[in-house]
Design a protein around this motif. Structure first.
Motif, PDB file in Angstrom:
ATOM      1  N   ASN A 147      -5.449  -0.918  -5.270  1.00  0.00           N
ATOM      2  CA  ASN A 147      -6.270   0.199  -5.081  1.00  0.00           C
ATOM      3  C   ASN A 147      -5.755   1.439  -4.440  1.00  0.00           C
ATOM      4  OD1 ASN A 147      -6.943  -0.847  -2.902  1.00  0.00           O
ATOM      5  ND2 ASN A 147      -8.927  -0.528  -3.206  1.00  0.00           N
ATOM      6  N   ASN A 148      -4.594   1.290  -3.937  1.00  0.00           N
ATOM      7  CA  ASN A 148      -4.119   2.343  -2.865  1.00  0.00           C
ATOM      8  C   ASN A 148      -3.835   3.458  -3.741  1.00  0.00           C
ATOM      9  OD1 ASN A 148      -1.924   3.664  -1.584  1.00  0.00           O
ATOM     10  ND2 ASN A 148      -2.557   2.627   0.182  1.00  0.00           N
ATOM     11  N   ILE A 149      -4.178   4.707  -3.161  1.00  0.00           N
ATOM     12  CA  ILE A 149      -3.877   5.961  -4.071  1.00  0.00           C
ATOM     13  C   ILE A 149      -2.357   6.379  -4.349  1.00  0.00           C
ATOM     14  CG2 ILE A 149      -5.841   7.133  -3.310  1.00  0.00           C
ATOM     15  CD1 ILE A 149      -4.516   8.814  -1.295  1.00  0.00           C
ATOM     16  N   PHE A 150      -1.379   5.585  -3.531  1.00  0.00           N
ATOM     17  CA  PHE A 150       0.068   5.753  -3.781  1.00  0.00           C
ATOM     18  C   PHE A 150       0.629   4.730  -4.620  1.00  0.00           C
ATOM     19  CE2 PHE A 150      -0.603   8.211   0.266  1.00  0.00           C
ATOM     20  CZ  PHE A 150      -0.426   9.582  -0.391  1.00  0.00           C
ATOM     21  N   VAL A 151      -0.145   3.804  -5.218  1.00  0.00           N
ATOM     22  CA  VAL A 151       0.405   2.661  -6.032  1.00  0.00           C
ATOM     23  C   VAL A 151       0.516   3.098  -7.372  1.00  0.00           C
ATOM     24  CG1 VAL A 151      -0.148   0.240  -6.975  1.00  0.00           C
ATOM     25  CG2 VAL A 151      -0.421   0.556  -4.529  1.00  0.00           C
ATOM     26  N   HIS A 152       1.588   3.267  -7.922  1.00  0.00           N
ATOM     27  CA  HIS A 152       1.785   3.558  -9.339  1.00  0.00           C
ATOM     28  C   HIS A 152       2.637   2.510  -9.927  1.00  0.00           C
ATOM     29  CE1 HIS A 152       0.120   7.372  -8.282  1.00  0.00           C
ATOM     30  NE2 HIS A 152       0.797   7.685  -7.693  1.00  0.00           N
ATOM     31  N   ASN A 153       2.214   1.956 -11.035  1.00  0.00           N
ATOM     32  CA  ASN A 153       3.202   0.948 -11.961  1.00  0.00           C
ATOM     33  C   ASN A 153       3.585  -0.339 -10.822  1.00  0.00           C
ATOM     34  OD1 ASN A 153       3.153   2.579 -14.403  1.00  0.00           O
ATOM     35  ND2 ASN A 153       4.968   3.588 -13.489  1.00  0.00           N
ATOM     36  N   ASN A 154       2.351  -0.696 -10.079  1.00  0.00           N
ATOM     37  CA  ASN A 154       2.662  -1.878  -9.151  1.00  0.00           C
ATOM     38  C   ASN A 154       3.437  -1.642  -8.030  1.00  0.00           C
ATOM     39  OD1 ASN A 154       1.159  -4.471  -8.967  1.00  0.00           O
ATOM     40  ND2 ASN A 154       2.927  -5.442  -9.346  1.00  0.00           N
ATOM     41  N   GLU A 155       4.011  -0.183  -7.777  1.00  0.00           N
ATOM     42  CA  GLU A 155       4.914  -0.111  -6.816  1.00  0.00           C
ATOM     43  C   GLU A 155       4.165   0.993  -5.687  1.00  0.00           C
ATOM     44  OE1 GLU A 155       9.277  -0.466  -7.970  1.00  0.00           O
ATOM     45  OE2 GLU A 155       8.563   1.371  -8.480  1.00  0.00           O
ATOM     46  N   PHE A 156       4.470   1.019  -4.523  1.00  0.00           N
ATOM     47  CA  PHE A 156       3.917   1.843  -3.324  1.00  0.00           C
ATOM     48  C   PHE A 156       4.934   3.171  -3.665  1.00  0.00           C
ATOM     49  CE2 PHE A 156       3.216   2.711   1.224  1.00  0.00           C
ATOM     50  CZ  PHE A 156       1.901   3.120   1.168  1.00  0.00           C
ATOM     51  N   ALA A 157       4.470   4.198  -3.916  1.00  0.00           N
ATOM     52  CA  ALA A 157       5.433   5.428  -4.202  1.00  0.00           C
ATOM     53  C   ALA A 157       5.808   5.878  -2.760  1.00  0.00           C
ATOM     54  CB  ALA A 157       4.419   6.551  -4.773  1.00  0.00           C
ATOM     55  N   PRO A 204       8.157  -1.042  -2.065  1.00  0.00           N
ATOM     56  CA  PRO A 204       7.528  -2.161  -1.932  1.00  0.00           C
ATOM     57  C   PRO A 204       6.477  -2.176  -3.214  1.00  0.00           C
ATOM     58  CG  PRO A 204       6.667  -0.653  -0.400  1.00  0.00           C
ATOM     59  CD  PRO A 204       7.726  -0.039  -1.054  1.00  0.00           C
ATOM     60  N   LYS A 205       6.141  -3.664  -3.473  1.00  0.00           N
ATOM     61  CA  LYS A 205       5.056  -4.082  -4.671  1.00  0.00           C
ATOM     62  C   LYS A 205       4.000  -4.186  -4.042  1.00  0.00           C
ATOM     63  CE  LYS A 205       8.808  -4.443  -7.677  1.00  0.00           C
ATOM     64  NZ  LYS A 205       9.375  -3.304  -7.901  1.00  0.00           N
ATOM     65  N   VAL A 206       2.827  -4.178  -4.865  1.00  0.00           N
ATOM     66  CA  VAL A 206       1.372  -4.476  -4.515  1.00  0.00           C
ATOM     67  C   VAL A 206       1.472  -5.946  -3.844  1.00  0.00           C
ATOM     68  CG1 VAL A 206      -0.791  -5.169  -5.635  1.00  0.00           C
ATOM     69  CG2 VAL A 206       0.640  -3.046  -6.216  1.00  0.00           C
ATOM     70  N   GLY A 207       0.870  -6.191  -2.674  1.00  0.00           N
ATOM     71  CA  GLY A 207       0.810  -7.775  -2.154  1.00  0.00           C
ATOM     72  C   GLY A 207       1.932  -7.629  -1.072  1.00  0.00           C
ATOM     73  N   ASP A 208       2.972  -6.776  -1.059  1.00  0.00           N
ATOM     74  CA  ASP A 208       3.821  -6.831  -0.109  1.00  0.00           C
ATOM     75  C   ASP A 208       3.179  -6.142   1.192  1.00  0.00           C
ATOM     76  OD1 ASP A 208       5.810  -7.740  -2.001  1.00  0.00           O
ATOM     77  OD2 ASP A 208       6.972  -5.672  -2.179  1.00  0.00           O
ATOM     78  N   LYS A 209       3.855  -7.117   2.200  1.00  0.00           N
ATOM     79  CA  LYS A 209       3.290  -6.450   3.825  1.00  0.00           C
ATOM     80  C   LYS A 209       4.508  -5.919   4.238  1.00  0.00           C
ATOM     81  CE  LYS A 209       0.782  -8.877   6.830  1.00  0.00           C
ATOM     82  NZ  LYS A 209       0.311  -9.758   7.759  1.00  0.00           N
ATOM     83  N   ILE A 210       4.349  -4.540   4.525  1.00  0.00           N
ATOM     84  CA  ILE A 210       5.499  -3.818   4.997  1.00  0.00           C
ATOM     85  C   ILE A 210       5.490  -3.439   6.610  1.00  0.00           C
ATOM     86  CG2 ILE A 210       6.030  -2.656   3.302  1.00  0.00           C
ATOM     87  CD1 ILE A 210       4.646  -0.127   4.242  1.00  0.00           C
ATOM     88  N   ILE A 211       6.263  -3.607   7.413  1.00  0.00           N
ATOM     89  CA  ILE A 211       6.440  -3.440   8.921  1.00  0.00           C
ATOM     90  C   ILE A 211       7.363  -2.269   9.362  1.00  0.00           C
ATOM     91  CG2 ILE A 211       7.203  -4.600  11.024  1.00  0.00           C
ATOM     92  CD1 ILE A 211       5.147  -6.159   9.647  1.00  0.00           C
ATOM     93  N   SER A 212       6.846  -1.238   9.833  1.00  0.00           N
ATOM     94  CA  SER A 212       7.181  -0.003  10.101  1.00  0.00           C
ATOM     95  C   SER A 212       7.456  -0.009  11.839  1.00  0.00           C
ATOM     96  CB  SER A 212       6.453   1.135   9.693  1.00  0.00           C
ATOM     97  OG  SER A 212       6.354   1.220   8.379  1.00  0.00           O
ATOM     98  N   LYS A 213       8.701   0.593  12.037  1.00  0.00           N
ATOM     99  CA  LYS A 213       9.211   0.512  13.483  1.00  0.00           C
ATOM    100  C   LYS A 213       9.442   1.839  13.729  1.00  0.00           C
ATOM    101  CE  LYS A 213      10.974  -3.956  13.251  1.00  0.00           C
ATOM    102  NZ  LYS A 213      12.020  -5.013  13.322  1.00  0.00           N
TER     103      LYS A 213
END
Length: 150
Positions: free
Chosen positions: A44-54, A100-109
């Protein structure tokens, strides 16, 4: 990266952002010069399109991660009613390698390069597992806003 649960910091303590614009879940490491955050991509993230994080979502995630370094001085007391404005003043260089795809956990540094007053220059990268997703050098401006109530 092995993170102990007792070291995880709720990012709400350091950012004014709330749903639907909050693009980081937790601070895993925080010093005056460095921050590491985590974020799980939800359908449901506003930046998710076609199952990807834009790309825009990745950039907002980086900006919020970077803001945690600079913004921590404004939010040292989580119970204080602080109003802060902040925005990207420039992106010197940005490279997007994958989404990244829906369900992925991303780590930002992010690492502080320099600071002058309320403006800082920060180098940042985001990963999913060991895959580099995005890398950028961002300038941010953050400032406390005076309350209009006496």
């Amino acid at each position: 990266m092995e993170i102990k649960e007792e070291n995880i910091i709720n990012i709400h303590n350091f950012l004014p952002h709330r749903e639907p614009m909050l693009m980081a879940d937790y601070i895993l490491e925080l010093t005056k010069e460095k921050v590491v955050t985590s974020f799980e991509i939800q359908q449901n993230n506003i930046f998710v399109h076609n199952n990807e994080f834009a790309e825009a979502g990745l950039i907002e995630n980086l900006a919020q991660t970077c803001s945690s370094i600079f913004g921590q001085s404004f939010f040292e007391n989580p119970d204080a009613d602080i109003k802060v404005i902040g925005f990207i003043t420039s992106i010197k260089k940005i490279e997007v390698f994958a989404l990244p795809k829906v369900g992925d956990k991303i780590i930002s540094k992010a690492s502080l390069i320099s600071q002058f007053g309320n403006i800082c220059n920060i180098f940042c990268e985001t990963f999913h597992n060991d895959q580099l997703l995005i890398r950028a050098e961002i300038n941010l401006f953050i400032q406390e806003v005076k309350s209009e109530n006496p």
